[in-house]
Write an enzyme that holds these catalytic residues in place. Sequence first.
Site, mmCIF file in Angstrom:
data_model
loop_
_atom_site.group_PDB
_atom_site.id
_atom_site.type_symbol
_atom_site.label_atom_id
_atom_site.label_comp_id
_atom_site.label_asym_id
_atom_site.label_seq_id
_atom_site.Cartn_x
_atom_site.Cartn_y
_atom_site.Cartn_z
ATOM 1 N N ASN A 81 0.857 -1.196 0.000
ATOM 2 C CA ASN A 81 0.000 0.000 0.000
ATOM 3 C C ASN A 81 0.889 1.241 0.000
ATOM 4 O O ASN A 81 2.017 1.209 0.484
ATOM 5 C CB ASN A 81 -0.888 0.010 1.246
ATOM 6 C CG ASN A 81 -1.832 1.190 1.275
ATOM 7 O OD1 ASN A 81 -2.463 1.525 0.262
ATOM 8 N ND2 ASN A 81 -1.938 1.852 2.425
ATOM 9 N N HIS A 124 0.797 5.126 1.459
ATOM 10 C CA HIS A 124 0.072 6.018 2.379
ATOM 11 C C HIS A 124 0.681 7.416 2.276
ATOM 12 O O HIS A 124 1.913 7.550 2.297
ATOM 13 C CB HIS A 124 0.177 5.487 3.816
ATOM 14 C CG HIS A 124 -0.575 6.338 4.787
ATOM 15 N ND1 HIS A 124 -1.958 6.325 4.868
ATOM 16 C CD2 HIS A 124 -0.150 7.260 5.687
ATOM 17 C CE1 HIS A 124 -2.337 7.203 5.783
ATOM 18 N NE2 HIS A 124 -1.273 7.779 6.294
ATOM 19 N N SER A 158 4.700 6.830 2.461
ATOM 20 C CA SER A 158 5.255 5.554 2.917
ATOM 21 C C SER A 158 4.669 4.425 2.095
ATOM 22 O O SER A 158 3.449 4.379 1.875
ATOM 23 C CB SER A 158 4.875 5.293 4.382
ATOM 24 O OG SER A 158 5.221 6.382 5.210
ATOM 25 N N ASP A 171 -2.545 0.416 8.068
ATOM 26 C CA ASP A 171 -1.312 1.216 7.958
ATOM 27 C C ASP A 171 -0.202 0.778 8.911
ATOM 28 O O ASP A 171 0.715 1.563 9.202
ATOM 29 C CB ASP A 171 -1.589 2.730 8.191
ATOM 30 C CG ASP A 171 -2.492 3.334 7.129
ATOM 31 O OD1 ASP A 171 -2.539 2.804 6.012
ATOM 32 O OD2 ASP A 171 -3.154 4.339 7.433
HETATM 33 C C1 GRF Z 1 -2.914 8.516 -2.745
HETATM 34 O O1 GRF Z 1 -2.741 9.723 -2.063
HETATM 35 C C2 GRF Z 1 -2.432 7.374 -1.902
HETATM 36 O O2 GRF Z 1 -1.363 7.708 -1.085
HETATM 37 C C3 GRF Z 1 -3.642 7.048 -1.077
HETATM 38 O O3 GRF Z 1 -4.741 7.276 -1.917
HETATM 39 C C4 GRF Z 1 -4.394 8.194 -2.939
HETATM 40 C C5 GRF Z 1 -4.657 7.515 -4.236
HETATM 41 O O4 GRF Z 1 -4.474 8.348 -5.350
HETATM 42 N N1 GRF Z 1 -3.569 5.710 -0.552
HETATM 43 P P1 GRF Z 1 -4.487 7.719 -6.800
HETATM 44 O O5 GRF Z 1 -5.810 6.977 -6.976
HETATM 45 O O6 GRF Z 1 -3.302 6.802 -6.925
HETATM 46 O O7 GRF Z 1 -4.398 8.905 -7.727
#
Ligand code: GRF
Length: 208
Positions: free
Chosen positions: A108, A110, A142, A151
């Site tokens: 993931n 974050h 991260s 997370d």
């Molecule tokens: C990003 O900010 C990511 O960190 C979070 O959700 C958002 C997704 O954006 N988990 P995208 O769909 O990749 O444009």
Amino acid sequence: MLRIGALVSGGGTNLQAIMDAIDKGTIPDAAVELVVSNKKDAYALERAEAAGIATGIISRKQFENSADFDKALADTLLSHEVDLVLLAGFMAILGPGFFTHFENRVMNIHPALIPSFSGPGFYGLHVHEAVLEYGCKITGASVHFVTPEVDAGPLILQKAVTVRSGDTPEILQKRVMEEAEWTIYPEAVRLFALGKLSVQGRHVVISE
Ligand code: GRF
């Protein structure tokens, strides 16, 4: 070849960064095989379709309980023989049942420096609002392996981003994406594809 499955809910810019890195050969010997969204109008689905990647929509609402939702997602990914699952802006929480199939094979991204501004409730613009409200001078992003605790899985890569005076949550969100997320997520996938990541308890060791 590394077969990647992505779970998305929104714009898909991180997915795009990873597809681009595969196309350029930065991530070697890998392909995104499947993109599944829990929202039918996610723009990430259009990005996948434009790249000729199989897509699906699986929504929590289709199921009586979370375990059945988790099972449907896992079954779909397994039917495409996916080796690595990427959560790329996926706005649903996966239960323990999901991870039995993909131990240390779910990542993931974050948009903060975990363990700050992370965990339940810290998603989307809320993260950047909280960073600004606290008065932080730096934030960042991260990439981590995902475990059932939100997370809290082992960290793979982090990158710091400067908070500037006058930032709004939207401006900061954009800077964190441009300066950190779109760099470290493809890099983490590249390291995985090269077999350079090993999980030792809470720690991810990156080999030379
Ligand atoms: C990003 O900010 C990511 O960190 C979070 O959700 C958002 C997704 O954006 N988990 P995208 O769909 O990749 O444009």
